[in-house]
Design an enzyme around this catalytic site. Structure first.
Site, PDB file in Angstrom:
ATOM      1  N   ALA A  24      -1.413   2.518  29.069  1.00 30.83           N
ATOM      2  CA  ALA A  24      -2.290   3.369  28.265  1.00 30.83           C
ATOM      3  C   ALA A  24      -3.718   3.516  28.739  1.00 30.83           C
ATOM      4  O   ALA A  24      -4.666   3.160  28.053  1.00 30.83           O
ATOM      5  CB  ALA A  24      -2.270   2.867  26.820  1.00 30.83           C
ATOM      6  N   ARG A  26      -6.558   6.224  29.641  1.00 30.98           N
ATOM      7  CA  ARG A  26      -6.899   7.642  29.583  1.00 30.98           C
ATOM      8  C   ARG A  26      -7.737   7.956  30.816  1.00 30.98           C
ATOM      9  O   ARG A  26      -8.375   7.056  31.366  1.00 30.98           O
ATOM     10  CB  ARG A  26      -7.714   7.913  28.325  1.00 30.98           C
ATOM     11  CG  ARG A  26      -6.985   7.548  27.033  1.00 30.98           C
ATOM     12  CD  ARG A  26      -7.967   7.352  25.896  1.00 30.98           C
ATOM     13  NE  ARG A  26      -8.937   6.309  26.224  1.00 30.98           N
ATOM     14  CZ  ARG A  26     -10.102   6.160  25.640  1.00 30.98           C
ATOM     15  NH1 ARG A  26     -10.477   7.001  24.713  1.00 30.98           N
ATOM     16  NH2 ARG A  26     -10.906   5.174  25.984  1.00 30.98           N
ATOM     17  N   ASN A 152      -3.029 -12.222  43.104  1.00 32.28           N
ATOM     18  CA  ASN A 152      -4.277 -11.547  43.424  1.00 32.28           C
ATOM     19  C   ASN A 152      -5.379 -12.530  43.078  1.00 32.28           C
ATOM     20  O   ASN A 152      -5.488 -12.953  41.933  1.00 32.28           O
ATOM     21  CB  ASN A 152      -4.453 -10.279  42.580  1.00 32.28           C
ATOM     22  CG  ASN A 152      -3.268  -9.334  42.704  1.00 32.28           C
ATOM     23  OD1 ASN A 152      -2.683  -9.210  43.776  1.00 32.28           O
ATOM     24  ND2 ASN A 152      -2.911  -8.677  41.621  1.00 32.28           N
ATOM     25  N   HIS A 165      -4.045 -17.148  38.506  1.00 31.41           N
ATOM     26  CA  HIS A 165      -2.690 -16.852  38.023  1.00 31.41           C
ATOM     27  C   HIS A 165      -1.946 -16.042  39.068  1.00 31.41           C
ATOM     28  O   HIS A 165      -2.555 -15.354  39.882  1.00 31.41           O
ATOM     29  CB  HIS A 165      -2.732 -16.095  36.694  1.00 31.41           C
ATOM     30  CG  HIS A 165      -3.366 -14.722  36.782  1.00 31.41           C
ATOM     31  ND1 HIS A 165      -4.722 -14.554  36.865  1.00 31.41           N
ATOM     32  CD2 HIS A 165      -2.821 -13.486  36.820  1.00 31.41           C
ATOM     33  CE1 HIS A 165      -4.988 -13.260  36.941  1.00 31.41           C
ATOM     34  NE2 HIS A 165      -3.854 -12.582  36.923  1.00 31.41           N
ATOM     35  N   HIS A 239      16.426 -20.682  59.593  1.00 37.29           N
ATOM     36  CA  HIS A 239      16.756 -19.338  59.131  1.00 37.29           C
ATOM     37  C   HIS A 239      17.280 -19.345  57.700  1.00 37.29           C
ATOM     38  O   HIS A 239      18.188 -20.079  57.365  1.00 37.29           O
ATOM     39  CB  HIS A 239      17.796 -18.705  60.057  1.00 37.29           C
ATOM     40  CG  HIS A 239      18.140 -17.316  59.619  1.00 37.29           C
ATOM     41  ND1 HIS A 239      17.301 -16.259  59.859  1.00 37.29           N
ATOM     42  CD2 HIS A 239      19.179 -16.828  58.908  1.00 37.29           C
ATOM     43  CE1 HIS A 239      17.831 -15.167  59.330  1.00 37.29           C
ATOM     44  NE2 HIS A 239      18.972 -15.484  58.747  1.00 37.29           N
ATOM     45  N   HIS A 293      14.819 -12.966  56.795  1.00 37.09           N
ATOM     46  CA  HIS A 293      14.213 -14.300  56.885  1.00 37.09           C
ATOM     47  C   HIS A 293      13.005 -14.279  55.941  1.00 37.09           C
ATOM     48  O   HIS A 293      12.029 -13.575  56.190  1.00 37.09           O
ATOM     49  CB  HIS A 293      13.772 -14.524  58.342  1.00 37.09           C
ATOM     50  CG  HIS A 293      13.422 -15.925  58.701  1.00 37.09           C
ATOM     51  ND1 HIS A 293      14.010 -16.596  59.755  1.00 37.09           N
ATOM     52  CD2 HIS A 293      12.522 -16.785  58.164  1.00 37.09           C
ATOM     53  CE1 HIS A 293      13.484 -17.811  59.855  1.00 37.09           C
ATOM     54  NE2 HIS A 293      12.579 -17.954  58.905  1.00 37.09           N
ATOM     55  N   GLU A 309      -7.087   4.515  57.462  1.00 39.98           N
ATOM     56  CA  GLU A 309      -5.981   3.638  57.057  1.00 39.98           C
ATOM     57  C   GLU A 309      -5.083   4.318  56.023  1.00 39.98           C
ATOM     58  O   GLU A 309      -3.861   4.271  56.126  1.00 39.98           O
ATOM     59  CB  GLU A 309      -6.522   2.325  56.470  1.00 39.98           C
ATOM     60  CG  GLU A 309      -7.094   1.360  57.494  1.00 39.98           C
ATOM     61  CD  GLU A 309      -8.557   1.605  57.805  1.00 39.98           C
ATOM     62  OE1 GLU A 309      -9.100   2.671  57.422  1.00 39.98           O
ATOM     63  OE2 GLU A 309      -9.168   0.722  58.452  1.00 39.98           O
TER      64      GLU A 309
HETATM   65 ZN    ZN Z   1      15.605 -16.121  60.935  1.00 38.53          ZN
END
Ligand code: ZN
Ligand code: ZN
Length: 333
Positions: A24, A26, A152, A165, A239, A293, A309
């Site tokens: 929400a 705006r 983040n 967090h 692996h 992997h 970029e």
């Molecule tokens: Zn691998």
């Protein structure tokens, strides 16, 4: 639209995007003057009390002791995905869309001012354990094709709260970046009959030039083609396509690798903002993805994507991966 969000597919690239109207906003909320200050004091922090019904929690001793909780997983109060009907997709004119069915959770550690970079190996292992257990719970839910785990850290990384967090988002599509990564590893596998990441690890461990840290099970390196300065990757030496199958011994090794990677960044670059995320095979069931992997990518916010970029997808990094690796390798924690 009643659902929390909608996935729409770009008709040219095939990439999915999410339109999360449930959050929400705006148009006028996007005004620069409306941006909230980042460093919230502890008294104004929503994470200070434990949630009434956490999805999962642990105290330092690995027990479910609510009084002494250290890490908890809770539903995100402003989710980007939510309940809905599983569907392949719906056509609208030339376009395809899907309901944003999924889960959005937050993993919170208790200390307001202690980022992951300054935690002990045991503390980080508990955070990884929560990631893994929630992953296993969410992959059993219908509709889910991919589970993204990320953090983040800091305002420029996109975090909206300063209390450390991480987040877990389970979604009904395989994201474009994962799709590209899976295709790349399949192509390499078909040409060389070997895993591309295993080949990279073998080479990098032998030449040492871009190695930042390693223990018996994990390696932390600066990728040959870094997307941003001081980018790091953590890979298991053995692996394995699936993070969720990681066993106790490897979880501690991962915690040690993560502590070293983030700790060196914290000390060497004075607590930079960063994003880290897990890349692992899509949810088990459709395909095995044996060629994949799993790994963790850590991207410090050392630059901002600009016109070149954004317009080309080519990133310009101002430090060589070799110099970045040497710098971080020599930081003693
Ligand atoms: Zn691998
Ligand atoms: Zn807090």
């Amino acid at each position: 639209m009643d659902s929390i969000s909608e996935l729409r597919q770009d008709i040219v690239s095939g990439d999915w995007v999410v339109i999360a109207t449930g959050r929400a906003k705006r148009p006028q909320d996007f005004l620069k003057s409306k941006r909230k200050p980042f460093n919230q004091p502890k008294t104004a922090c929503p994470f200070e009390a434990m949630e009434k019904e956490p999805l999962l929690f642990y105290s330092h001793d690995g027990k479910n002791d609510s009084e002494n909780w250290w890490v908890e997983a809770i539903p995100n109060k402003f989710p980007a995905f939510g309940k809905g009907v599983c569907e392949t997709y719906e056509k609208k004119g030339p376009y395809k869309k899907k309901e944003g069915v999924g889960f959005h959770e937050v993993v919170v550690t208790r200390d307001h001012d202690r980022p992951l970079a300054t935690m002990t190996e045991e503390e980080i292992e508990l955070v990884i354990r929560v990631f893994q257990e929630r992953y296993l719970a969410l992959q059993a839910q219908p509709c889910i094709e991919y589970i993204s785990i990320f953090q983040n850290q800091g305002a420029s990384s996109g975090a909206s709260l300063s209390h450390p967090h991480a987040q877990i988002i389970a979604i009904p599509v395989v994201p474009p970046d994962i799709g590209r990564s899976l295709r790349g590893s399949v192509t390499y596998f078909q040409e060389h009959n070997a895993c591309v990441h295993c080949a990279v690890i073998e080479y990098e461990v032998s030449i040492k030039e871009r190695i930042i840290y390693e223990n018996e099970q994990m390696v932390v390196l600066s990728p040959y083609a870094t997307k941003s300065a001081f980018e790091m990757r953590i890979l298991p030496k053995q692996h394995n396509a699936r993070f969720e199958t990681t066993v106790l011994k490897d979880r501690f090794a991962l915690a040690d690798a993560l502590r070293n990677a983030l700790g060196k960044l914290y000390k060497g670059l004075d607590d930079p903002d960063y994003n880290f995320f897990l890349h692992t095979a899509p949810v088990f069931g459709v395909e095995e993805y044996r060629h994949y992997h799993w790994h963790i990518e850590i991207l410090p916010k050392t630059s901002i994507w600009a016109g070149f970029e954004i317009g080309t997808g080519i990133e310009i990094s101002a430090v060589t991966p070799e110099a970045a690796a040497a710098f971080l390798r020599n930081i003693i924690l």
